[in-house]
Design a protein around this motif. Sequence first.
Motif, PDB file in Angstrom:
ATOM      1  N   LYS A 118     -13.898  20.455 -42.578  1.00  0.00           N
ATOM      2  CA  LYS A 118     -14.948  19.395 -42.395  1.00  0.00           C
ATOM      3  C   LYS A 118     -16.092  19.911 -43.102  1.00  0.00           C
ATOM      4  O   LYS A 118     -16.941  19.094 -43.642  1.00  0.00           O
ATOM      5  CB  LYS A 118     -15.033  19.069 -41.070  1.00  0.00           C
ATOM      6  N   LYS A 119     -16.497  21.192 -42.631  1.00  0.00           N
ATOM      7  CA  LYS A 119     -17.670  21.778 -43.419  1.00  0.00           C
ATOM      8  C   LYS A 119     -17.550  21.733 -45.052  1.00  0.00           C
ATOM      9  O   LYS A 119     -18.787  21.378 -45.438  1.00  0.00           O
ATOM     10  CB  LYS A 119     -17.908  23.230 -42.864  1.00  0.00           C
ATOM     11  N   ALA A 120     -16.451  22.066 -45.387  1.00  0.00           N
ATOM     12  CA  ALA A 120     -16.284  21.947 -46.889  1.00  0.00           C
ATOM     13  C   ALA A 120     -16.603  20.566 -47.278  1.00  0.00           C
ATOM     14  O   ALA A 120     -17.031  20.427 -48.395  1.00  0.00           O
ATOM     15  CB  ALA A 120     -15.124  22.569 -47.398  1.00  0.00           C
ATOM     16  N   PHE A 121     -16.104  19.919 -46.652  1.00  0.00           N
ATOM     17  CA  PHE A 121     -16.290  18.008 -47.120  1.00  0.00           C
ATOM     18  C   PHE A 121     -17.461  17.663 -47.243  1.00  0.00           C
ATOM     19  O   PHE A 121     -17.971  16.977 -48.078  1.00  0.00           O
ATOM     20  CB  PHE A 121     -15.139  17.494 -46.071  1.00  0.00           C
ATOM     21  N   SER A 122     -18.447  18.150 -46.252  1.00  0.00           N
ATOM     22  CA  SER A 122     -19.670  17.582 -46.257  1.00  0.00           C
ATOM     23  C   SER A 122     -20.911  18.574 -46.368  1.00  0.00           C
ATOM     24  O   SER A 122     -22.029  18.090 -46.289  1.00  0.00           O
ATOM     25  CB  SER A 122     -19.977  17.631 -44.606  1.00  0.00           C
ATOM     26  N   ARG A 123     -20.617  19.683 -47.098  1.00  0.00           N
ATOM     27  CA  ARG A 123     -21.639  20.558 -47.445  1.00  0.00           C
ATOM     28  C   ARG A 123     -22.428  19.948 -48.582  1.00  0.00           C
ATOM     29  O   ARG A 123     -21.829  19.232 -49.394  1.00  0.00           O
ATOM     30  CB  ARG A 123     -21.026  22.042 -47.916  1.00  0.00           C
ATOM     31  N   LYS A 124     -23.528  20.481 -49.035  1.00  0.00           N
ATOM     32  CA  LYS A 124     -24.355  19.793 -50.111  1.00  0.00           C
ATOM     33  C   LYS A 124     -23.744  19.873 -51.612  1.00  0.00           C
ATOM     34  O   LYS A 124     -23.667  18.939 -52.262  1.00  0.00           O
ATOM     35  CB  LYS A 124     -25.713  20.383 -49.953  1.00  0.00           C
ATOM     36  N   GLU A 125     -23.219  21.325 -51.722  1.00  0.00           N
ATOM     37  CA  GLU A 125     -22.734  21.596 -53.036  1.00  0.00           C
ATOM     38  C   GLU A 125     -21.210  22.003 -52.922  1.00  0.00           C
ATOM     39  O   GLU A 125     -20.711  22.437 -51.929  1.00  0.00           O
ATOM     40  CB  GLU A 125     -23.628  22.933 -53.796  1.00  0.00           C
ATOM     41  N   ASN A 126     -20.292  21.652 -54.106  1.00  0.00           N
ATOM     42  CA  ASN A 126     -18.933  21.974 -54.249  1.00  0.00           C
ATOM     43  C   ASN A 126     -18.360  21.610 -53.223  1.00  0.00           C
ATOM     44  O   ASN A 126     -17.532  22.335 -52.362  1.00  0.00           O
ATOM     45  CB  ASN A 126     -18.891  23.737 -54.205  1.00  0.00           C
ATOM     46  N   LYS A 127     -18.413  20.220 -52.722  1.00  0.00           N
ATOM     47  CA  LYS A 127     -17.594  19.679 -51.756  1.00  0.00           C
ATOM     48  C   LYS A 127     -15.946  19.772 -52.137  1.00  0.00           C
ATOM     49  O   LYS A 127     -15.727  19.649 -53.210  1.00  0.00           O
ATOM     50  CB  LYS A 127     -18.045  18.249 -51.524  1.00  0.00           C
ATOM     51  N   ILE A 128     -15.353  19.859 -51.050  1.00  0.00           N
ATOM     52  CA  ILE A 128     -13.908  19.566 -51.211  1.00  0.00           C
ATOM     53  C   ILE A 128     -13.658  18.409 -50.310  1.00  0.00           C
ATOM     54  O   ILE A 128     -13.480  18.350 -49.323  1.00  0.00           O
ATOM     55  CB  ILE A 128     -12.994  20.890 -50.565  1.00  0.00           C
ATOM     56  N   THR A 129     -13.245  17.235 -51.216  1.00  0.00           N
ATOM     57  CA  THR A 129     -13.234  15.867 -50.613  1.00  0.00           C
ATOM     58  C   THR A 129     -11.697  15.416 -50.485  1.00  0.00           C
ATOM     59  O   THR A 129     -11.556  14.270 -50.500  1.00  0.00           O
ATOM     60  CB  THR A 129     -13.994  14.867 -51.130  1.00  0.00           C
ATOM     61  N   THR A 130     -10.963  16.266 -50.375  1.00  0.00           N
ATOM     62  CA  THR A 130      -9.459  15.885 -49.913  1.00  0.00           C
ATOM     63  C   THR A 130      -9.405  15.010 -48.537  1.00  0.00           C
ATOM     64  O   THR A 130      -9.900  15.716 -47.532  1.00  0.00           O
ATOM     65  CB  THR A 130      -8.492  16.979 -49.978  1.00  0.00           C
ATOM     66  N   PRO A 131      -8.711  14.008 -48.502  1.00  0.00           N
ATOM     67  CA  PRO A 131      -8.820  13.193 -47.082  1.00  0.00           C
ATOM     68  C   PRO A 131      -8.246  14.124 -46.121  1.00  0.00           C
ATOM     69  O   PRO A 131      -7.318  14.961 -46.213  1.00  0.00           O
ATOM     70  CB  PRO A 131      -8.094  12.149 -47.405  1.00  0.00           C
ATOM     71  N   LEU A 132      -9.089  14.073 -45.041  1.00  0.00           N
ATOM     72  CA  LEU A 132      -8.372  15.207 -43.908  1.00  0.00           C
ATOM     73  C   LEU A 132      -7.635  14.374 -42.712  1.00  0.00           C
ATOM     74  O   LEU A 132      -7.897  12.908 -42.745  1.00  0.00           O
ATOM     75  CB  LEU A 132      -9.796  15.678 -43.033  1.00  0.00           C
ATOM     76  N   PRO A 133      -6.853  15.012 -42.107  1.00  0.00           N
ATOM     77  CA  PRO A 133      -6.200  14.159 -40.973  1.00  0.00           C
ATOM     78  C   PRO A 133      -7.256  13.474 -39.942  1.00  0.00           C
ATOM     79  O   PRO A 133      -8.448  14.168 -39.702  1.00  0.00           O
ATOM     80  CB  PRO A 133      -5.508  15.482 -40.091  1.00  0.00           C
ATOM     81  N   HIS A 134      -6.665  12.315 -39.584  1.00  0.00           N
ATOM     82  CA  HIS A 134      -7.464  11.515 -38.563  1.00  0.00           C
ATOM     83  C   HIS A 134      -7.594  12.487 -37.275  1.00  0.00           C
ATOM     84  O   HIS A 134      -6.736  13.081 -37.042  1.00  0.00           O
ATOM     85  CB  HIS A 134      -6.654  10.358 -38.315  1.00  0.00           C
ATOM     86  N   THR A 135      -8.673  12.357 -36.476  1.00  0.00           N
ATOM     87  CA  THR A 135      -8.626  12.771 -35.192  1.00  0.00           C
ATOM     88  C   THR A 135      -7.447  12.516 -34.259  1.00  0.00           C
ATOM     89  O   THR A 135      -6.965  13.407 -33.427  1.00  0.00           O
ATOM     90  CB  THR A 135     -10.095  12.518 -34.285  1.00  0.00           C
ATOM     91  N   VAL A 136      -6.944  11.283 -34.310  1.00  0.00           N
ATOM     92  CA  VAL A 136      -5.991  11.076 -33.366  1.00  0.00           C
ATOM     93  C   VAL A 136      -4.455  11.894 -33.959  1.00  0.00           C
ATOM     94  O   VAL A 136      -3.863  12.213 -32.998  1.00  0.00           O
ATOM     95  CB  VAL A 136      -5.476   9.236 -33.637  1.00  0.00           C
TER      96      VAL A 136
END
Length: 350
Positions: A118-136
């Motif tokens: 989640k941190k990698a998805f939302s960081r300012k640079e070099n994001k890793i935006t592969t969709p993550l599992p839903h909380t459910v």
Amino acid sequence: MKKILILRFSAMGDVALLVPVVKSLTAAYPDVEVTVVTRPKFGPMFFDIERVTVFPADVDYTYTGIFGLRDLFRKLMRKGPYDLVMDLHDHIRTKILRSLFKLFGSRVVVFEKGRAEKKAFSRKENKITTPLPHTVERYYKAFEKAGYPFKMLEAPYLSLSESIQSASGWFGYKKSMEVTKWIGIAPFAMHKSKIWPLENYPLLIESILQKTPAKFFLFGGGEKEVKFFESLKQKFPKNCEVIAGQLKLRQEIALMQHLDLMLCVDSSNMHLAALSGTPLLSIWGGTHPDVGFGPYNYTYETNIVQISREELSCRPCSVYGREKCFRGDFACLNRITPEMVSERVLQRFQ
């Protein structure tokens, strides 16, 4: 009967997302009893699930600090023993409690929160935006790991008794207004990066009313929110009803189940509407549904309004929301116009 204890104190949306998992679990395992330990105000979401009880734990006042958690543990133990303790929060409070349960011989399973991804998805640079599992899905995986696989039930998950559904008195009124669309509006969230500018709502309501008769039900809470809703009601006295502060949680949920559409942001009201099976349209800004908190079992293309990451690569700037913007202009929210939202709302009624 096997007894399972679930620890999840906050936030409201995260607790709400437990409901489909707990309901599906007890449906699959008739020999299981579940106790959900959560804040008192969230307990009513679980009241209609068979073999589920809520232990209301006020960790802000009654069970504060180490000694408060010790008292909470002792009270829970007196209601035990438990065959399984599920930590579905992984917070300092639940870490202390699960350590005590382990010490006294209980089996403990902790869900995978996914902090690093989640941190990698939302960081300012070099994001890793592969969709993550839903909380459910993360909650479900924890039960699967614990040896309790099951099939998820279909929505609605928040199905209230008929007496509660009729308690608020709104529903007979709707029958005399069949041609009028009932639209819920829930514009508030905990963080600024989730809140679509409030000055857009009068323009949005006016635009919708030019095309279709509609009644708007205003959901929220708190003095500032009610003040804003009262200003909308003054502008549109025949078309707006202020729900904030008028109904209890279960009555609000019952009303949501009668809406033709819930217009909301990334918030607990979005999750409550989704779990009620209510049609919805959700406006997203600084957060992103692919991080794992989107409306459960809804198609994002149809039910989400957002500026694409191709246009704004800074999205998301946060997992849960933030008060500041990387760019300084909250373009993710300000580029969404009342006309864009009005068009999407009206498309749902065609």
